[in-house]
Design a protein around this motif. Structure first.
Motif, PDB file in Angstrom:
ATOM      1  N   GLU A 274      -5.103  -9.452  -3.604  1.00  0.00           N
ATOM      2  CA  GLU A 274      -5.190  -7.707  -3.603  1.00  0.00           C
ATOM      3  C   GLU A 274      -5.934  -8.567  -1.707  1.00  0.00           C
ATOM      4  O   GLU A 274      -6.150  -8.199  -1.427  1.00  0.00           O
ATOM      5  CB  GLU A 274      -6.474  -6.684  -3.623  1.00  0.00           C
ATOM      6  N   GLN A 290      -0.601  -1.551   4.154  1.00  0.00           N
ATOM      7  CA  GLN A 290      -1.142  -1.989   2.869  1.00  0.00           C
ATOM      8  C   GLN A 290      -2.466  -2.388   2.957  1.00  0.00           C
ATOM      9  O   GLN A 290      -3.199  -2.358   2.196  1.00  0.00           O
ATOM     10  CB  GLN A 290      -0.424  -3.056   1.989  1.00  0.00           C
ATOM     11  N   GLU A 292      -6.414  -2.751   4.096  1.00  0.00           N
ATOM     12  CA  GLU A 292      -6.980  -1.825   3.602  1.00  0.00           C
ATOM     13  C   GLU A 292      -8.971  -2.470   4.449  1.00  0.00           C
ATOM     14  O   GLU A 292      -9.309  -1.574   5.442  1.00  0.00           O
ATOM     15  CB  GLU A 292      -8.490  -1.407   1.890  1.00  0.00           C
ATOM     16  N   ALA A 346      -6.420   1.531   8.264  1.00  0.00           N
ATOM     17  CA  ALA A 346      -7.232   0.916   7.879  1.00  0.00           C
ATOM     18  C   ALA A 346      -9.095   0.364   8.851  1.00  0.00           C
ATOM     19  O   ALA A 346      -8.701   0.972   9.604  1.00  0.00           O
ATOM     20  CB  ALA A 346      -6.663  -0.579   8.414  1.00  0.00           C
ATOM     21  N   ARG A 367      -5.066  -2.018   0.171  1.00  0.00           N
ATOM     22  CA  ARG A 367      -5.094  -1.745  -0.931  1.00  0.00           C
ATOM     23  C   ARG A 367      -4.020  -1.704  -1.953  1.00  0.00           C
ATOM     24  O   ARG A 367      -4.648  -0.819  -3.332  1.00  0.00           O
ATOM     25  CB  ARG A 367      -4.352  -0.309  -0.033  1.00  0.00           C
ATOM     26  N   TRP A 368      -3.253  -2.716  -2.556  1.00  0.00           N
ATOM     27  CA  TRP A 368      -2.214  -2.903  -4.112  1.00  0.00           C
ATOM     28  C   TRP A 368      -2.279  -4.178  -3.461  1.00  0.00           C
ATOM     29  O   TRP A 368      -2.085  -4.834  -2.912  1.00  0.00           O
ATOM     30  CB  TRP A 368      -1.598  -1.681  -3.634  1.00  0.00           C
TER      31      TRP A 368
END
Length: 377
Positions: A274, A290, A292, A346, A367-368
């Protein structure tokens, strides 16, 4: 410390051109005063040479008038669009990047974010056994909101020492002190809940500090840091007290940075991490919303440029990556990456040279996960 960027999202969606002025704003010494007097004209001429509109030139010239009332050194970050001042921030301390006056297709907020890595709220409370002064402050801002709490008072000095009445009155006084501490703690809890304060500094009477800390909610006890002194009003003692507060803030920042870097390190070598490191991988993750936490070495990427886009995916390295979105222009990579992070909700962490792994200028927590376990869009 990580900085939430959502507050800038609406600004980033607006079309340019944008006029940026990041300049020294000190106006104390004679040399500084002379420079401050000619600075507005210098800014206007620099913008005119780069094709800024007359309205933008005038707005910028007016906005960079000398910043009186601020202790030197002090810097200014100015952002103007369509003759309107969008941001005009006077920032404590010297310039952290080279001075610049430019006309750009998007706002470059890196200088502002380096000065203010986070709008961190914190509480400084000076407590006694009878009352308290509670200040809500924000990192990077000089002002504060002040609440005074007045408690009950008792005078036991007139009672003869050693008498039964003395002992009884002492117990009553202890109960009053506890009620006062409970009142102060309740007010601190309220302010901390409403502001999201990340640090609570208690100063003043040592017994009162302990009572107040014990009465705070469990959620806030872990935020408490004690300073073993009163809060001076001025002079060297006041500066020393403020330095102690800033030390507590620096420790808080360091702990969060360490936590994020530990998380990044733990992801390295995982089958479907991640996290990603490196310019291309981070760019790809931002294009997919994607990311974070975007982590940038704030001294790197100065020679890299990217395309800023008018719609998703917001940033690209070449026109064929734009997915039909309008290409606003080529801009410095940090400005483009930070803008894409803000527009995809983000957070940002700026780190000094040497914090990221060797040879890595930019990284991201995701995030994933990447790889086969990533969700199918």
């Amino acid at each position: 410390m990580t900085r939430k960027l959502h507050e800038f999202a609406d600004l980033y969606r607006r079309k340019g051109p944008w006029c940026v002025a990041y300049v020294d704003a000190s106006a104390g010494a004679t040399d500084s005063m002379e420079a401050a007097e000619v600075r507005p004209g210098d800014v206007r001429r620099a913008l005119a040479k780069q094709g800024a509109s007359p309205q933008d030139q005038e707005a910028a010239e007016t906005a960079v008038l000398p910043a009186d009332g601020f202790p030197s050194p002090v810097s200014r970050y100015l952002l103007v669009q369509e003759g309107t001042v969008a941001l005009n921030e006077v920032l404590p301390g010297p310039l952290v990047l080279p001075e610049r006056v430019s006309v750009d297709p998007i706002p470059d907020l890196l200088p502002l974010l380096k000065h203010r890595p986070e709008e961190l709220p914190y509480i400084v409370a000076e407590v006694s056994r009878e009352d308290a002064e509670i200040r809500l402050q924000f990192v990077g801002h000089g002002g504060s909101a002040v609440e005074d709490v007045e408690g009950e008072k008792e005078d036991i000095t007139k009672l003869p020492a050693g008498s039964w009445s003395q002992d009884k009155f002492q117990r009553q006084t202890e109960q009053i002190w506890r009620r006062n501490a409970d009142q102060v703690a309740e007010e601190i809890d309220r302010i901390a809940d409403s502001s999201g304060a990340r640090l609570i500094v208690l100063a003043g009477d040592v017994r009162a500090r302990g009572l107040v800390r014990d009465q705070l909610s469990e959620a806030h006890k872990s935020l408490v840091s004690m300073i073993d002194s009163h809060m001076p009003t001025a002079g060297a003692a006041r500066r020393s007290f403020e330095d102690k507060v800033q030390e507590r803030i620096a420790l808080l920042w360091a702990a969060e940075q360490e936590q994020i870097m530990d998380r990044l390190a733990q992801q390295q070598g995982q089958a479907n991490p991640e996290s990603v490191t490196g310019f291309g991988a981070v760019l790809n993750a931002l294009q997919q919303a994607q990311v974070e936490v975007l982590i940038i070495d704030d001294s790197a990427l100065v020679d890299h440029h990217l395309l800023a886009l008018g719609a998703e995916p917001w940033v690209a390295s070449a026109p064929e990556q734009s997915l039909g979105a309008e290409v606003l222009g080529k801009v410095p990579a940090p400005a483009a990456l930070i803008r894409a992070a803000a527009l995809t909700d983000a957070s940002l962490l700026l780190v000094p040279d040497g914090v990221l792994p060797h040879g890595v200028d930019v990284a991201a927590l995701l995030r994933w996960p990447t790889g086969p376990e990533a969700p199918v869009s």
